[in-house]
Scaffold this motif. Structure first.
Motif, short mmCIF file in Angstrom:
data_model
loop_
_atom_site.label_atom_id
_atom_site.label_comp_id
_atom_site.label_asym_id
_atom_site.label_seq_id
_atom_site.Cartn_x
_atom_site.Cartn_y
_atom_site.Cartn_z
N PHE A 10 41.02 28.45 -7.03
CA PHE A 10 41.02 27.28 -6.11
C PHE A 10 42.32 27.33 -5.32
CE2 PHE A 10 43.50 25.90 -9.67
CZ PHE A 10 44.41 24.98 -9.19
N PHE A 11 42.44 26.41 -4.38
CA PHE A 11 43.71 26.28 -3.64
C PHE A 11 44.41 24.98 -4.00
CE2 PHE A 11 41.21 28.70 -0.42
CZ PHE A 11 42.11 29.69 -0.04
N TYR A 12 45.72 24.99 -4.00
CA TYR A 12 46.50 23.76 -3.82
C TYR A 12 46.78 23.65 -2.33
CZ TYR A 12 47.81 23.15 -8.78
OH TYR A 12 47.81 22.94 -10.12
N PHE A 13 46.41 22.49 -1.79
CA PHE A 13 46.79 22.18 -0.41
C PHE A 13 47.99 21.24 -0.55
CE2 PHE A 13 45.97 19.50 3.51
CZ PHE A 13 46.48 20.45 4.39
N VAL A 14 49.15 21.69 -0.09
CA VAL A 14 50.39 20.97 -0.37
C VAL A 14 50.95 20.36 0.91
CG1 VAL A 14 52.69 21.16 -1.41
CG2 VAL A 14 50.84 22.65 -2.21
N LEU A 15 51.13 19.05 0.87
CA LEU A 15 51.70 18.32 2.01
C LEU A 15 53.07 17.81 1.63
CD1 LEU A 15 48.26 16.89 2.44
CD2 LEU A 15 49.48 17.69 4.46
N GLN A 16 53.98 17.85 2.59
CA GLN A 16 55.35 17.40 2.29
C GLN A 16 55.70 16.18 3.14
OE1 GLN A 16 58.21 20.47 3.28
NE2 GLN A 16 57.52 20.64 5.40
N TRP A 46 47.75 27.18 -1.08
CA TRP A 46 48.17 28.18 -2.07
C TRP A 46 47.05 28.55 -3.05
CZ3 TRP A 46 53.16 25.16 -3.94
CH2 TRP A 46 54.06 25.06 -2.87
N PRO A 47 46.59 29.79 -3.01
CA PRO A 47 45.62 30.24 -4.02
C PRO A 47 46.20 30.09 -5.42
CG PRO A 47 45.84 31.87 -2.27
CD PRO A 47 46.94 30.85 -2.07
N ASN A 48 45.38 29.68 -6.34
CA ASN A 48 45.84 29.40 -7.71
C ASN A 48 44.77 29.78 -8.73
OD1 ASN A 48 48.46 27.66 -7.76
ND2 ASN A 48 47.49 27.33 -9.75
N TYR A 49 45.23 30.04 -9.94
CA TYR A 49 44.29 30.24 -11.06
C TYR A 49 44.11 28.94 -11.81
CZ TYR A 49 45.50 35.16 -10.24
OH TYR A 49 45.72 36.39 -9.67
N LYS A 50 42.93 28.78 -12.40
CA LYS A 50 42.67 27.54 -13.14
C LYS A 50 43.49 27.47 -14.42
CE LYS A 50 38.36 29.21 -15.16
NZ LYS A 50 37.37 30.02 -14.46
N CYS A 104 46.78 36.34 -0.37
CA CYS A 104 46.04 36.34 -1.64
C CYS A 104 44.66 35.70 -1.50
CB CYS A 104 46.87 35.64 -2.71
SG CYS A 104 48.45 36.45 -2.99
N ALA A 105 44.34 35.23 -0.30
CA ALA A 105 43.04 34.62 -0.05
C ALA A 105 42.28 35.40 1.01
CB ALA A 105 43.22 33.16 0.37
N GLU A 106 42.72 36.61 1.30
CA GLU A 106 42.11 37.38 2.39
C GLU A 106 40.66 37.74 2.13
OE1 GLU A 106 44.82 40.06 5.25
OE2 GLU A 106 45.25 40.39 3.13
N SER A 107 40.24 37.67 0.86
CA SER A 107 38.81 37.92 0.58
C SER A 107 37.96 36.78 1.10
CB SER A 107 38.60 38.09 -0.92
OG SER A 107 38.94 36.89 -1.60
N GLU A 108 38.57 35.61 1.30
CA GLU A 108 37.84 34.42 1.75
C GLU A 108 38.10 34.09 3.22
OE1 GLU A 108 35.70 32.79 -0.25
OE2 GLU A 108 36.20 34.17 -1.89
N LEU A 109 39.33 34.29 3.66
CA LEU A 109 39.74 33.80 4.97
C LEU A 109 40.65 34.80 5.65
CD1 LEU A 109 40.96 30.28 3.73
CD2 LEU A 109 38.95 30.62 5.16
N ASP A 182 38.36 23.87 -2.79
CA ASP A 182 37.53 25.00 -3.24
C ASP A 182 37.92 26.29 -2.53
OD1 ASP A 182 36.45 24.80 -0.69
OD2 ASP A 182 34.43 24.33 -1.36
N THR A 183 37.38 27.42 -3.00
CA THR A 183 37.84 28.72 -2.49
C THR A 183 37.44 28.96 -1.03
OG1 THR A 183 35.87 29.75 -3.45
CG2 THR A 183 37.89 29.87 -4.75
N SER A 184 36.51 28.16 -0.51
CA SER A 184 36.19 28.31 0.91
C SER A 184 37.20 27.55 1.79
CB SER A 184 34.77 27.81 1.20
OG SER A 184 34.72 26.40 1.11
N ALA A 185 38.10 26.83 1.14
CA ALA A 185 39.15 26.07 1.83
C ALA A 185 38.57 24.95 2.68
CB ALA A 185 40.06 26.97 2.66
N SER A 186 37.41 24.43 2.28
CA SER A 186 36.85 23.34 3.08
C SER A 186 36.61 22.04 2.35
CB SER A 186 35.59 23.80 3.81
OG SER A 186 34.81 24.61 3.00
N ASN A 187 36.49 22.06 1.02
CA ASN A 187 36.17 20.81 0.31
C ASN A 187 37.21 20.49 -0.75
OD1 ASN A 187 33.40 20.58 1.48
ND2 ASN A 187 33.15 22.51 0.37
#
Ligand code: 5GP
Ligand code: 5GP
Ligand code: 5GP
Length: 208
Positions: A10-16, A46-50, A104-109, A182-187
Motif C-alpha cells: 500500500f502507500f502512505y500518502f503523507v501531507l505536511q 510512499w510505497p510500504n509493506y503491511k 518503488c512503485a514503477e510497476s503501478e505508476l 491502495d496500490t493503484s494510488a487512487s483510493n
C-alpha cells in the motif's frame, strides 16, 4: 508459471503542515515561486509493506525528468511545495521523492502518473476543509489529537496516522498526516499498519 514478486502492499500518502515544519527549527525557506498557501502540502506518496517496512531507491536508472511532468508543474508548485533551505524551485524535493519512493512503485505508476496521483489524492482528501469544518483551525491553539483524528476519519472514512514535532518552546505540534492508499494510488483504505508518529494528547495547530 512464475508469480511476480509483490513490490509493496500500500502507500502512505503523507501531507505536511508548513507551519510546523517552519516552527520546529525556526527555519524553513519559501520556494522561489513564493510563500505556499496556508494549507497542507504534499510530502510524498510512499510505497510500504503491511509488515511496516518499506522499499526505497528501487531503480537508480530512473531519474526524475521535469519534461515528463511539465503539464503538472504549476500544480506541483502549488500543492507539493518544498520548504527546505536554501530556497529553490522544488525540483530537488520532487527528485528526492521520485528516486527514493516513486521508483518503488514503477510497476503501478510511471513518473507522470505518480505525481498526478499525489495531486489527485490531495484534492480528494481536502484535509484542511475537514478540520476547519470541525472547528479545528491553524490558530496556534491546542486541540485534542483524538478530535483531529475523528474529524479526518469522519470526512475521509478512514483513520489517519498522525506525526507531531516540537516547536522551539517544546510544544507538541501537528506536523504530518498519513493516509493509507491502495496500490493503484487512487483510493483511501484502512491502514494495514500505522506509522510510528508521536503526538501528545493535546497538540498545537500552528499558524502559517
Ligand atoms: P534531509 O534533507 O537530510 O532529508 O532532512 C533534513 C532533516 O530535517 C531530516 O533529518 C529530517 O528528519 C528533518 N526534519 C524532520 N522534521 C522536520 C521539521 O519539522 N522541520 C525541519 N526543518 N526539519 C525536519
Ligand atoms: P524520519 O526519520 O524523518 O521520520 O523519516 C525520514 C525519511 O524516511 C522520510 O522522509 C521517508 O522518506 C522515510 N520514511 C520514514 N517513515 C517511513 C514509513 O513509514 N514508510 C516509508 N515508506 N518511508 C518512511
Ligand atoms: P523523505 O526522505 O522523508 O521522503 O523526505 C525528506 C527529504 O526531503 C529531506 O532530504 C528533506 O531535506 C527534503 N525536503 C525538501 N523539501 C522538503 C519539505 O518541504 N518537507 C520535508 N519534510 N522534506 C523536504
Amino acid at each position: 508459471v512464475q508469480s511476480v514478486a509483490q513490490d509493496f502492499d500500500f502507500f502512505y500518502f503523507v501531507l505536511q503542515w508548513p507551519g510546523a515544519y517552519c516552527d520546529s527549527r525556526n527555519s524553513c525557506c519559501y520556494p522561489k515561486t513564493g510563500k505556499p498557501a496556508a494549507d497542507f502540502g504534499i510530502h510524498g506518496l510512499w510505497p510500504n509493506y503491511k509488515t511496516g517496512g518499506w522499499p526505497q531507491n528501487c531503480n537508480p536508472d530512473s531519474e526524475f525528468d521535469e519534461l515528463r511532468v511539465s503539464d503538472l508543474m504549476s500544480n506541483l508548485q502549488r500543492e507539493w511545495p518544498t520548504l527546505s533551505c536554501p530556497s529553490n524551485d522544488g525540483v530537488k524535493f520532487w527528485t528526492h521523492e521520485w528516486e527514493k519512493h516513486g521508483t518503488c512503485a514503477e510497476s503501478e505508476l510511471d513518473q507522470h502518473d505518480y505525481f498526478e496521483a499525489g495531486l489527485k489524492l490531495k484534492q480528494k482528501a481536502n484535509l484542511l476543509h475537514a478540520l476547519t469544518n470541525a472547528g479545528i483551525k491553524p490558530d496556534d491553539k491546542f486541540y485534542e489529537i483524538k478530535d483531529i483524528e475523528k474529524a479526518i476519519k469522519e470526512a475521509i472514512g478512514f483513520a489517519p496516522g498522525m506525526e507531531c514535532n516540537k516547536d522551539s518552546s517544546h510544544n507538541s505540534q501537528l506536523y504530518q498526516i498519513y493516509l493509507c492508499v491502495d496500490t493503484s494510488a487512487s483510493n483511501f483504505i484502512n491502514c494495514p499498519v500505522m506509522p510510528h508518529g508521536r503526538c501528545d494528547s493535546r497538540v498545537q495547530f500552528p499558524k502559517f
